[in-house]
Design a protein around this motif. Sequence first.
Motif, PDB file in Angstrom:
ATOM      1  N   VAL A  65       0.833  -1.206   0.000  1.00  0.00           N
ATOM      2  CA  VAL A  65       0.000   0.000   0.000  1.00  0.00           C
ATOM      3  C   VAL A  65       0.869   1.258   0.000  1.00  0.00           C
ATOM      4  O   VAL A  65       0.574   2.228  -0.709  1.00  0.00           O
ATOM      5  N   ILE A  66       1.936   1.259   0.778  1.00  0.00           N
ATOM      6  CA  ILE A  66       2.836   2.420   0.806  1.00  0.00           C
ATOM      7  C   ILE A  66       3.393   2.677  -0.595  1.00  0.00           C
ATOM      8  O   ILE A  66       3.374   3.806  -1.098  1.00  0.00           O
ATOM      9  N   ALA A  67       3.882   1.620  -1.248  1.00  0.00           N
ATOM     10  CA  ALA A  67       4.428   1.773  -2.592  1.00  0.00           C
ATOM     11  C   ALA A  67       3.359   2.238  -3.572  1.00  0.00           C
ATOM     12  O   ALA A  67       3.606   3.103  -4.412  1.00  0.00           O
ATOM     13  N   GLY A  68       2.157   1.680  -3.464  1.00  0.00           N
ATOM     14  CA  GLY A  68       1.074   2.092  -4.353  1.00  0.00           C
ATOM     15  C   GLY A  68       0.739   3.557  -4.207  1.00  0.00           C
ATOM     16  O   GLY A  68       0.533   4.268  -5.208  1.00  0.00           O
ATOM     17  N   ASN A  69       0.658   4.034  -2.969  1.00  0.00           N
ATOM     18  CA  ASN A  69       0.387   5.453  -2.732  1.00  0.00           C
ATOM     19  C   ASN A  69       1.426   6.340  -3.393  1.00  0.00           C
ATOM     20  O   ASN A  69       1.099   7.297  -4.103  1.00  0.00           O
ATOM     21  N   LEU A  70       2.699   6.038  -3.170  1.00  0.00           N
ATOM     22  CA  LEU A  70       3.766   6.873  -3.705  1.00  0.00           C
ATOM     23  C   LEU A  70       3.842   6.784  -5.226  1.00  0.00           C
ATOM     24  O   LEU A  70       4.012   7.795  -5.918  1.00  0.00           O
ATOM     25  N   ASN A  71       3.684   5.585  -5.765  1.00  0.00           N
ATOM     26  CA  ASN A  71       3.757   5.422  -7.217  1.00  0.00           C
ATOM     27  C   ASN A  71       2.638   6.177  -7.927  1.00  0.00           C
ATOM     28  O   ASN A  71       2.838   6.722  -9.021  1.00  0.00           O
ATOM     29  N   ASN A  72       1.463   6.216  -7.317  1.00  0.00           N
ATOM     30  CA  ASN A  72       0.316   6.857  -7.950  1.00  0.00           C
ATOM     31  C   ASN A  72       0.464   8.369  -8.080  1.00  0.00           C
ATOM     32  O   ASN A  72      -0.256   9.000  -8.845  1.00  0.00           O
ATOM     33  N   THR A  73       1.382   8.965  -7.334  1.00  0.00           N
ATOM     34  CA  THR A  73       1.568  10.416  -7.430  1.00  0.00           C
ATOM     35  C   THR A  73       2.241  10.827  -8.732  1.00  0.00           C
ATOM     36  O   THR A  73       2.140  11.977  -9.158  1.00  0.00           O
ATOM     37  N   GLY A  74       2.982   9.897  -9.344  1.00  0.00           N
ATOM     38  CA  GLY A  74       3.771  10.245 -10.522  1.00  0.00           C
ATOM     39  C   GLY A  74       5.069  10.956 -10.194  1.00  0.00           C
ATOM     40  O   GLY A  74       5.864  11.249 -11.095  1.00  0.00           O
ATOM     41  N   LEU A  75       5.310  11.248  -8.919  1.00  0.00           N
ATOM     42  CA  LEU A  75       6.518  11.956  -8.508  1.00  0.00           C
ATOM     43  C   LEU A  75       7.650  11.011  -8.124  1.00  0.00           C
ATOM     44  O   LEU A  75       8.799  11.435  -8.009  1.00  0.00           O
ATOM     45  N   PHE A  76       7.311   9.736  -7.911  1.00  0.00           N
ATOM     46  CA  PHE A  76       8.297   8.781  -7.423  1.00  0.00           C
ATOM     47  C   PHE A  76       8.299   7.536  -8.302  1.00  0.00           C
ATOM     48  O   PHE A  76       7.262   7.111  -8.796  1.00  0.00           O
ATOM     49  N   ARG A  77       9.481   6.955  -8.467  1.00  0.00           N
ATOM     50  CA  ARG A  77       9.625   5.727  -9.248  1.00  0.00           C
ATOM     51  C   ARG A  77      10.241   4.655  -8.351  1.00  0.00           C
ATOM     52  O   ARG A  77      11.352   4.805  -7.861  1.00  0.00           O
ATOM     53  N   GLU A  78       9.498   3.584  -8.140  1.00  0.00           N
ATOM     54  CA  GLU A  78       9.976   2.523  -7.256  1.00  0.00           C
ATOM     55  C   GLU A  78      11.009   1.654  -7.963  1.00  0.00           C
ATOM     56  O   GLU A  78      10.786   1.178  -9.077  1.00  0.00           O
ATOM     57  N   VAL A  79      12.126   1.447  -7.311  1.00  0.00           N
ATOM     58  CA  VAL A  79      13.114   0.478  -7.779  1.00  0.00           C
ATOM     59  C   VAL A  79      12.672  -0.885  -7.254  1.00  0.00           C
ATOM     60  O   VAL A  79      12.572  -1.080  -6.039  1.00  0.00           O
ATOM     61  N   PRO A  80      12.368  -1.835  -8.143  1.00  0.00           N
ATOM     62  CA  PRO A  80      11.745  -3.088  -7.702  1.00  0.00           C
ATOM     63  C   PRO A  80      12.650  -3.945  -6.842  1.00  0.00           C
ATOM     64  O   PRO A  80      13.885  -3.831  -6.872  1.00  0.00           O
TER      65      PRO A  80
END
Length: 442
Positions: A65-80
């Motif tokens: 959920v934390i990753a989903g929230n941040l990814n949905n902003t478009g401001l952050f890119r998760e390194v898998p």
Amino acid sequence: MKTLFAAVAIAFGLMGGSAIAQGCASDTICGTIEDFSVKPLPYAVPRFIAETAGADQVANDITSVIAGNLNNTGLFREVPAEAHLSRRDSFGAPVQFANWTPINVQALITGAVSTGADGRITVKFRLWDTFNGRELGQGQQFTGSAAGWRRMAHKVADQVYSRLTGESGYFDSRVVFVSESGPKNARRKQITVMDQDGANVRNLTGAGSIVLAPRFSPDANSVIYTSYETGRPQVYLLDATSGQRRNLGGGSAVSFSPRFSPDGRKIVMSLGDGSNTDIFTLDLASGQQSRLTNTPAIETSPSYSPDGSQVVFESDRGGSQQLYVMPASGGQAKRISFGEGRYATPVWSPRGDLVAFTKMVGGRFHIGVMRLDGSQERLLTASFLDEGPTWAPNGRVLMFFRETSGASGAPALYSVDITGRNLRRVPTPSFASDPSWSGLLP
């Protein structure tokens, strides 16, 4: 922290609200209104550590959920996770920054989850600037019931967002909207509430009558909306927990387009008697009504400023549908929209700096924002039908509904940030329209 902050702060400088970072480091973005672009900040959030038996699944879920929230902003890119070079076995273990910089992770979120004998959950986290080898802020923890694990994940994401951008978060919030089902010529509509990311969907009303424009109270405990169950539009107040409600309509008059005052003690709405439509306030405790406008025009869609001192609304008093601002007690109104086309559904930003609106021009519908004097108008979307913007609690993201054309056309919820970037569909279990975003939950 300055390096990480600069990488995302530029996005919020578009409308002049934040200062552009001085100078441009290699990991920052510099631009103007015309050529603005965002380079998402690379971050990692390894699966939170389960510190007690049985906490593995909720640790996985919270991390997701934390990753989903941040990814949905478009401001952050998760390194898998498959790119990570190390794994931590305990929350207190030192961070090996040399294992994160080679894969360009600039922000690292570490965390742990534990469950108590009473079934309650504790979530703790820390945020790291890997390039500078230091912690951003202090470690923090949240404790709550097992059923509240999603809210704790949202709170962690809000803290991370805030520390990296300098803006308040908006993830621990809800959206109330109209869920729709059935064929286009016979839609069944219900007032429905969900988390801002589409989870925890719950219907607040049945589908027995047409309902429109639900709006949250400031504390998110009540909802006002318009219903046609009596055969004509009437405003109702609904307790979101108990389901109890009461009719707030104006007797024989039709009532619609309600919104709460910032203190939750009044609502402002339109009342019509068949020949005229004006804007009134209603004191919820006393039931006393006060007229704010008195013209032959159609005056509707009122929205309070955050401090409660002014109201923005739409009116055709000048011959076309335009936006006006007046004192909250009524009186002289000032026109603020001057572009081509027609303007509707104005909503004041919770920051007080902008007004969002629906614009109709050239056969297309748009969601836009403008300054309070009408300057710096910017259209963020365009489609067959975009309508009904509502602000995220931090005033940096808008949600609205978009309807497709044709006999099978249907509405869905979308969000977009005030730069016009990161347009994305918001998941709902059915057709959806008329969203209203709550403030941050207590």
